[in-house]
Design a protein around this motif. Sequence first.
Motif, PDB file in Angstrom:
ATOM      1  N   GLU A 229      40.021  43.132  15.399  1.00  0.00           N
ATOM      2  CA  GLU A 229      40.023  44.568  15.610  1.00  0.00           C
ATOM      3  C   GLU A 229      41.395  45.036  16.095  1.00  0.00           C
ATOM      4  OE1 GLU A 229      36.804  46.585  17.616  1.00  0.00           O
ATOM      5  OE2 GLU A 229      35.550  44.811  17.352  1.00  0.00           O
ATOM      6  N   LEU A 230      41.811  46.195  15.619  1.00  0.00           N
ATOM      7  CA  LEU A 230      43.095  46.771  16.019  1.00  0.00           C
ATOM      8  C   LEU A 230      43.165  46.929  17.537  1.00  0.00           C
ATOM      9  CD1 LEU A 230      45.822  47.988  15.266  1.00  0.00           C
ATOM     10  CD2 LEU A 230      44.661  50.168  14.885  1.00  0.00           C
ATOM     11  N   THR A 231      42.061  47.320  18.162  1.00  0.00           N
ATOM     12  CA  THR A 231      42.060  47.471  19.622  1.00  0.00           C
ATOM     13  C   THR A 231      42.366  46.149  20.322  1.00  0.00           C
ATOM     14  OG1 THR A 231      39.654  47.183  19.650  1.00  0.00           O
ATOM     15  CG2 THR A 231      40.479  49.442  19.679  1.00  0.00           C
ATOM     16  N   SER A 232      41.921  45.042  19.752  1.00  0.00           N
ATOM     17  CA  SER A 232      42.203  43.727  20.338  1.00  0.00           C
ATOM     18  C   SER A 232      43.679  43.383  20.225  1.00  0.00           C
ATOM     19  CB  SER A 232      41.375  42.642  19.653  1.00  0.00           C
ATOM     20  OG  SER A 232      40.008  42.843  19.888  1.00  0.00           O
ATOM     21  N   VAL A 233      44.284  43.721  19.094  1.00  0.00           N
ATOM     22  CA  VAL A 233      45.716  43.457  18.897  1.00  0.00           C
ATOM     23  C   VAL A 233      46.524  44.218  19.943  1.00  0.00           C
ATOM     24  CG1 VAL A 233      47.671  43.779  17.329  1.00  0.00           C
ATOM     25  CG2 VAL A 233      45.478  42.967  16.439  1.00  0.00           C
ATOM     26  N   ILE A 234      46.215  45.498  20.133  1.00  0.00           N
ATOM     27  CA  ILE A 234      46.962  46.310  21.097  1.00  0.00           C
ATOM     28  C   ILE A 234      46.691  45.845  22.525  1.00  0.00           C
ATOM     29  CG2 ILE A 234      47.232  48.649  22.019  1.00  0.00           C
ATOM     30  CD1 ILE A 234      46.827  49.639  19.126  1.00  0.00           C
ATOM     31  N   ARG A 235      45.443  45.493  22.839  1.00  0.00           N
ATOM     32  CA  ARG A 235      45.115  44.979  24.172  1.00  0.00           C
ATOM     33  C   ARG A 235      45.889  43.696  24.466  1.00  0.00           C
ATOM     34  NH1 ARG A 235      39.802  43.461  23.743  1.00  0.00           N
ATOM     35  NH2 ARG A 235      40.601  41.438  23.153  1.00  0.00           N
ATOM     36  N   ASP A 236      45.933  42.778  23.488  1.00  0.00           N
ATOM     37  CA  ASP A 236      46.652  41.521  23.683  1.00  0.00           C
ATOM     38  C   ASP A 236      48.154  41.763  23.847  1.00  0.00           C
ATOM     39  OD1 ASP A 236      44.227  40.230  23.508  1.00  0.00           O
ATOM     40  OD2 ASP A 236      44.543  39.496  21.462  1.00  0.00           O
ATOM     41  N   LEU A 237      48.701  42.706  23.095  1.00  0.00           N
ATOM     42  CA  LEU A 237      50.117  43.057  23.230  1.00  0.00           C
ATOM     43  C   LEU A 237      50.379  43.595  24.637  1.00  0.00           C
ATOM     44  CD1 LEU A 237      52.968  43.535  22.131  1.00  0.00           C
ATOM     45  CD2 LEU A 237      52.153  45.736  21.246  1.00  0.00           C
ATOM     46  N   ARG A 238      49.513  44.473  25.122  1.00  0.00           N
ATOM     47  CA  ARG A 238      49.654  45.030  26.473  1.00  0.00           C
ATOM     48  C   ARG A 238      49.638  43.920  27.519  1.00  0.00           C
ATOM     49  NH1 ARG A 238      45.470  48.200  26.449  1.00  0.00           N
ATOM     50  NH2 ARG A 238      46.596  50.014  25.687  1.00  0.00           N
ATOM     51  N   GLU A 239      48.733  42.952  27.374  1.00  0.00           N
ATOM     52  CA  GLU A 239      48.647  41.845  28.330  1.00  0.00           C
ATOM     53  C   GLU A 239      49.910  40.986  28.313  1.00  0.00           C
ATOM     54  OE1 GLU A 239      45.011  39.788  27.389  1.00  0.00           O
ATOM     55  OE2 GLU A 239      43.767  41.437  28.117  1.00  0.00           O
ATOM     56  N   GLU A 240      50.434  40.712  27.117  1.00  0.00           N
ATOM     57  CA  GLU A 240      51.670  39.925  27.005  1.00  0.00           C
ATOM     58  C   GLU A 240      52.841  40.657  27.653  1.00  0.00           C
ATOM     59  OE1 GLU A 240      52.501  36.876  25.702  1.00  0.00           O
ATOM     60  OE2 GLU A 240      50.373  36.449  25.450  1.00  0.00           O
ATOM     61  N   LEU A 241      52.939  41.955  27.414  1.00  0.00           N
ATOM     62  CA  LEU A 241      54.022  42.733  28.017  1.00  0.00           C
ATOM     63  C   LEU A 241      53.879  42.791  29.534  1.00  0.00           C
ATOM     64  CD1 LEU A 241      54.332  45.639  25.435  1.00  0.00           C
ATOM     65  CD2 LEU A 241      55.920  43.733  25.781  1.00  0.00           C
ATOM     66  N   SER A 242      52.651  42.900  30.019  1.00  0.00           N
ATOM     67  CA  SER A 242      52.419  42.912  31.471  1.00  0.00           C
ATOM     68  C   SER A 242      52.892  41.607  32.105  1.00  0.00           C
ATOM     69  CB  SER A 242      50.939  43.132  31.782  1.00  0.00           C
ATOM     70  OG  SER A 242      50.540  44.415  31.395  1.00  0.00           O
ATOM     71  N   ARG A 243      52.609  40.492  31.452  1.00  0.00           N
ATOM     72  CA  ARG A 243      53.071  39.193  31.975  1.00  0.00           C
ATOM     73  C   ARG A 243      54.585  39.117  31.966  1.00  0.00           C
ATOM     74  NH1 ARG A 243      48.266  37.187  29.496  1.00  0.00           N
ATOM     75  NH2 ARG A 243      49.316  36.632  27.572  1.00  0.00           N
ATOM     76  N   ALA A 244      55.229  39.656  30.931  1.00  0.00           N
ATOM     77  CA  ALA A 244      56.688  39.645  30.852  1.00  0.00           C
ATOM     78  C   ALA A 244      57.308  40.515  31.942  1.00  0.00           C
ATOM     79  CB  ALA A 244      57.147  40.112  29.467  1.00  0.00           C
ATOM     80  N   ILE A 245      56.673  41.651  32.252  1.00  0.00           N
ATOM     81  CA  ILE A 245      57.180  42.537  33.310  1.00  0.00           C
ATOM     82  C   ILE A 245      57.093  41.843  34.662  1.00  0.00           C
ATOM     83  CG2 ILE A 245      56.684  44.669  34.573  1.00  0.00           C
ATOM     84  CD1 ILE A 245      55.918  45.873  31.774  1.00  0.00           C
ATOM     85  N   VAL A 246      55.982  41.175  34.937  1.00  0.00           N
ATOM     86  CA  VAL A 246      55.826  40.443  36.199  1.00  0.00           C
ATOM     87  C   VAL A 246      56.868  39.326  36.281  1.00  0.00           C
ATOM     88  CG1 VAL A 246      54.288  38.908  37.495  1.00  0.00           C
ATOM     89  CG2 VAL A 246      53.406  41.032  36.510  1.00  0.00           C
ATOM     90  N   ALA A 247      57.112  38.631  35.177  1.00  0.00           N
ATOM     91  CA  ALA A 247      58.088  37.547  35.160  1.00  0.00           C
ATOM     92  C   ALA A 247      59.502  38.063  35.408  1.00  0.00           C
ATOM     93  CB  ALA A 247      58.027  36.806  33.822  1.00  0.00           C
TER      94      ALA A 247
END
Length: 99
Positions: free
Chosen positions: A3-21
């Motif tokens: 689902e497109l919503t899953s793709v965007i959710r996963d992208l958001r999670e990856e970016l959140s981890r990168a921001i914390v790092a």
Amino acid sequence: MIELTSVIRDLREELSRAIVAAEDESLHFELGPIELELSVTLERSGQAGAKIRFWVLESGAEAAMSSVSVQRISLALQPALAGRDRPPFISGRADAHEQ
């Protein structure tokens, strides 16, 4: 298919981890516009009030979907952190299992 919503959710999670790092790194990258190009199919159920759902095709699935209409869409996303006026910064390093 995903689902497109899953793709965007996963992208958001990856970016959140990168921001914390990025918080403890001396070198930061300002996060700018993100452009995604996806191959999708549309699904609409026959029920009253049903919505259209976008399904993103996984790698190699487009050839197997010859009987279904496959469309390409491009999304331009501008990331922003809630409550902040400046763009977020990202950083990151590969985990030990990534090469």
